[in-house]
Design a protein around this motif. Sequence first.
Motif, mmCIF file in Angstrom:
data_model
loop_
_atom_site.group_PDB
_atom_site.id
_atom_site.type_symbol
_atom_site.label_atom_id
_atom_site.label_comp_id
_atom_site.label_asym_id
_atom_site.label_seq_id
_atom_site.Cartn_x
_atom_site.Cartn_y
_atom_site.Cartn_z
ATOM 1 N N ARG A 183 0.842 -1.208 0.000
ATOM 2 C CA ARG A 183 0.000 0.000 0.000
ATOM 3 C C ARG A 183 0.865 1.242 0.000
ATOM 4 N N TYR A 184 1.891 1.226 -0.822
ATOM 5 C CA TYR A 184 2.833 2.340 -0.849
ATOM 6 C C TYR A 184 2.118 3.651 -1.182
ATOM 7 N N GLY A 185 2.361 4.661 -0.380
ATOM 8 C CA GLY A 185 1.771 5.969 -0.651
ATOM 9 C C GLY A 185 0.426 6.201 -0.024
ATOM 10 N N SER A 186 -0.150 5.159 0.619
ATOM 11 C CA SER A 186 -1.462 5.360 1.236
ATOM 12 C C SER A 186 -1.317 6.193 2.507
ATOM 13 N N LYS A 187 -2.455 6.532 3.096
ATOM 14 C CA LYS A 187 -2.418 7.375 4.300
ATOM 15 C C LYS A 187 -1.736 6.638 5.442
ATOM 16 N N LEU A 188 -2.069 5.330 5.570
ATOM 17 C CA LEU A 188 -1.472 4.521 6.632
ATOM 18 C C LEU A 188 0.041 4.488 6.476
ATOM 19 N N ASP A 189 0.481 4.288 5.235
ATOM 20 C CA ASP A 189 1.899 4.251 4.933
ATOM 21 C C ASP A 189 2.560 5.546 5.379
ATOM 22 N N LYS A 190 1.950 6.658 5.012
ATOM 23 C CA LYS A 190 2.538 7.956 5.366
ATOM 24 C C LYS A 190 2.590 8.134 6.880
ATOM 25 N N ALA A 191 1.518 7.668 7.552
ATOM 26 C CA ALA A 191 1.457 7.829 9.005
ATOM 27 C C ALA A 191 2.577 7.040 9.680
ATOM 28 N N ILE A 192 2.752 5.788 9.216
ATOM 29 C CA ILE A 192 3.786 4.950 9.848
ATOM 30 C C ILE A 192 5.169 5.541 9.583
ATOM 31 N N ILE A 193 5.370 6.041 8.372
ATOM 32 C CA ILE A 193 6.671 6.635 8.036
ATOM 33 C C ILE A 193 6.928 7.847 8.918
ATOM 34 N N ALA A 194 5.872 8.622 9.166
ATOM 35 C CA ALA A 194 6.046 9.806 10.007
ATOM 36 C C ALA A 194 6.403 9.404 11.437
ATOM 37 N N TYR A 263 9.789 0.954 8.611
ATOM 38 C CA TYR A 263 10.188 1.968 7.631
ATOM 39 C C TYR A 263 11.315 1.452 6.734
ATOM 40 N N SER A 264 12.369 0.933 7.381
ATOM 41 C CA SER A 264 13.511 0.609 6.521
ATOM 42 C C SER A 264 13.288 -0.710 5.776
ATOM 43 N N TRP A 265 12.549 -1.625 6.379
ATOM 44 C CA TRP A 265 12.305 -2.880 5.671
ATOM 45 C C TRP A 265 11.335 -2.671 4.518
ATOM 46 N N ARG A 266 10.376 -1.807 4.729
ATOM 47 C CA ARG A 266 9.454 -1.459 3.645
ATOM 48 C C ARG A 266 10.249 -0.897 2.472
ATOM 49 N N THR A 267 11.283 -0.076 2.826
ATOM 50 C CA THR A 267 12.104 0.483 1.768
ATOM 51 C C THR A 267 12.840 -0.611 0.984
ATOM 52 N N PHE A 268 13.371 -1.606 1.716
ATOM 53 C CA PHE A 268 13.996 -2.734 1.006
ATOM 54 C C PHE A 268 13.013 -3.377 0.048
ATOM 55 N N ARG B 431 16.728 10.553 3.163
ATOM 56 C CA ARG B 431 15.930 10.460 1.944
ATOM 57 C C ARG B 431 16.511 11.346 0.844
ATOM 58 N N VAL B 432 17.057 12.512 1.245
ATOM 59 C CA VAL B 432 17.567 13.444 0.242
ATOM 60 C C VAL B 432 18.904 12.963 -0.323
ATOM 61 N N PHE B 433 19.795 12.503 0.583
ATOM 62 C CA PHE B 433 21.146 12.187 0.136
ATOM 63 C C PHE B 433 21.318 10.757 -0.326
ATOM 64 N N ASN B 434 20.377 9.912 0.016
ATOM 65 C CA ASN B 434 20.541 8.517 -0.352
ATOM 66 C C ASN B 434 19.826 8.243 -1.664
ATOM 67 N N PRO B 435 20.583 8.082 -2.728
ATOM 68 C CA PRO B 435 19.961 7.996 -4.054
ATOM 69 C C PRO B 435 18.982 6.835 -4.172
ATOM 70 N N ARG B 436 19.238 5.765 -3.419
ATOM 71 C CA ARG B 436 18.345 4.606 -3.555
ATOM 72 C C ARG B 436 16.971 4.929 -2.983
ATOM 73 N N LEU B 437 16.960 5.815 -1.969
ATOM 74 C CA LEU B 437 15.673 6.151 -1.369
ATOM 75 C C LEU B 437 14.963 7.230 -2.159
ATOM 76 N N ARG B 438 15.767 8.042 -2.883
ATOM 77 C CA ARG B 438 15.169 9.197 -3.539
ATOM 78 C C ARG B 438 14.200 8.772 -4.644
ATOM 79 N N GLN B 439 14.552 7.663 -5.307
ATOM 80 C CA GLN B 439 13.728 7.283 -6.465
ATOM 81 C C GLN B 439 12.361 6.747 -6.028
ATOM 82 N N ILE B 440 12.222 6.395 -4.734
ATOM 83 C CA ILE B 440 10.926 5.856 -4.309
ATOM 84 C C ILE B 440 9.957 6.995 -4.013
#
Lengths: 384, 440
Positions: A183-194, A263-268, B431-440
């Motif tokens: 659900r990338y970009g959803s409201k829940l996603d944004k809330a958890i990232i915040a 947050y970081s695992w979602r990014t992976f 997020r700004v400096f890490n290019p891998r994160l920027r594209q997301i």
Amino acid sequence: MSEMAISEAQETRAGPGQGSGIRIMLSRSLARIGRYALVRLLTIGIAVVIGILLTIFIANWGGHLDELKKAEISYGVMVALRERPEWRILPREERDAIYQEMVAIERARRGLDRPFLVRTPGYLISALTLDLGRAAHMTSPSGSSQVRLIILELLPATLVLFGPANLLLFFLALFGALFLSRRYGSKLDKAIIALAPTSAAPAWFYGLFLILIFAVVLGWLPFGGMVEAPPPPTIWGYALSLLEHLVLPVTAIVISAVFVNIYSWRTFFLIHSSEDYVEMARAKGLRSGAIERKYVLRPTLPPIIMQFALTLIFMWMGAIILETIFGWPGLGRQMYRAIRGGETPVIVGITIIFAYLLAATLFIIDIIFALVDPRVKVGAERRV
Amino acid sequence: MRQGLRQLMRYPAAVVGLAIIGILIVVAIWTVIAIPYSEAIRLWRGGGGIWEESPRTAWPRWINLLPWENRPTTIIVCSTEVGEKTVRPLAEGISEVEIVLPFDFTYDGFPQEVTIFFAAEYDERPPHVEITWVTPDGREIRVGEITAVGAYRMSQDAHLTRRLGGKPAHIGLFADPAAEDLPIKGEYALRLEGWLFEEDADLDARLVVYGQVHGLAGTDHLRRDLMVGLSWGIPVALAFGVLAAVGAQISTFLLAAIGVWYGKWVDGAFRWLTQVNIILPMVPILIMVGMFFSRSIWVILGVVILLSIFSSSYFVLRAMFLQIKESPYIEAARAYGAGSSRIIFRYLCPKIIPVLLPQFVMIIPTFVFLEASLAVLGLGDPLLPTLGKIIYDARANAAIYRGWEYWIVQPALILLVMGLGFAMVGYTLDRVFNPRLRQI
């Protein structure tokens, strides 16, 4: 921390593509894992020895360990002398003289008059086996003042708290991250990232607030401790009470680390789900569940586990204070009590047991790592 | 880099975080200027009656902003300022003195304590006074007769308590006889009638009616104004966090660059040392250092830096340096004959700094909380007030169970806000400096 995992991820990216093509006999990969485990065990073992050596050096800088030994000798001599029937008849000066002489002989016999460096191996062995003599006032739950027993009897309580808490944390973060990556970009996603920056504070810190809110203001959950007093007689009652007391500390542990891990695992997951081979799998028409399991989760697990290992190590450090805040009768609170009571042998002992716990954690993580990382199994070059 | 920073301002989290850090820095600088280091230590040690006029464990004043709260503040009446004082000479150097100390009391709660401080000038025989308490409804309560020296703590006088029907002075003297648990509002007065026994003798009295609220931050069990501790806690925490982060990150950073550049056994040794270092239980070692050597915050800082030289970020940085080492411009530098140190410091390191920056910012709260953790365990700096030490005191006095939540919540909130500020900036930088994160 996240970059570490990302760079790991980068190294791993080629993993499943190559690995699936090569078929290797099971026994061979088992042998590889075994050899890998052995090497890791040795490395970690040597690291533990060095760590404990350092602990001994710090503790003995001001002569604290020597004083402990001396106190133990004096105590032993006194007990031995008192048991002799003629001891009481002797005049006071003579008794003192005999006592001093015996202590001096015993000290010389144990080699306390030799320089510290010469005695280090002996100290190291007694530290490694937790043979640290007696505590001055402190006793274990069963009433022993042996430092080893004090520590070993409290270890289960610590493991009962941190084992389930960390398992819960891991799976919650893993599934949370998978869920959000869908659900990338959803409201829940944004809330958890915040919420990710909240992980800057350690677990004990959230513990303070949780106790204040749920125990003091609302009165829903107990302030602390492991079971209610007196402990419930039945097993079910005991388990229920234990669970009730686990809620707040476990919540504190989970809150302090879950958001940053999600947050970081979602990014992976996001990085990996935009890989060509995942697109390919999608184009083939594979179900999304299968894609996640085989194409996204597989290559991301090693860096995720690496990162979780670091979280765990950090968590052990916080154990002392978390247990103190929650009055959890484990090693951490004992450490706090030892600090307040000036119980040097207990402090040294708990430092050593923490080194062991860290080592055991790293080793278990290494084994899991070996199981999920194809490079270990197939024996590819581990690093550049 | 500059472009990156401009980009940073586009994220609201970063703006908020930067604002928090900015405010904290301003507060820190202001504190260090307003209350110098030695003054802070003196105030926090609290000897010599510095805090004798503030109440114990008083809530901050802002609690009275709540519409249903009207807790008393501390009232101080001094005969040299407000009160009336009349001295009538009698025979043989003896004179009669009368002091009246009036004050208004308009609060819903009882004060915490009542104490009279005497300032008497005499050579041999101290003045003697009779104390009477006048309530707004005109009752006169005889408090007692005492020698007017030092301080008379009325709330601790067992005789007086007995005479007031088992209620200590701060309740018995204020309570409305009709409605037991409410104080009478209005003008009270304390009357002292006594004798000076010498020619040049003089007497002044100061009545302190300790309130239940004090200052912007309240007070602790030793009557110290928490404002001093909280405001000094900020520069201490910031300095500790930033210095530890600088020491830890820069050393690891340089070691990673050196390790990667020379490779082979240098890198192997560094990697191995890092693995050993990860196993070292940092907090227990710091506890031992605190127990056996010194609790000074600067010693602890030194040990923290030493233990973080080979931190786990070595592996992260190593992976990045390995990539850069292979890039063409390094090869070019090597081709024209640049030396190792030139390549490491001028070509390798600057390239990584943008990636280092978010890590650096994110690791600061870790060290801030590390210091707080040690202080909460009772191993805080013996002299300086720190946020962790305030939490320790609060916990040692069971603050949250006794209705003194402000004591623990205020330092905790400052720590939390500080941690969040750095973390928010750190994550955005990442997020700004890490290019891998920027594209997301």
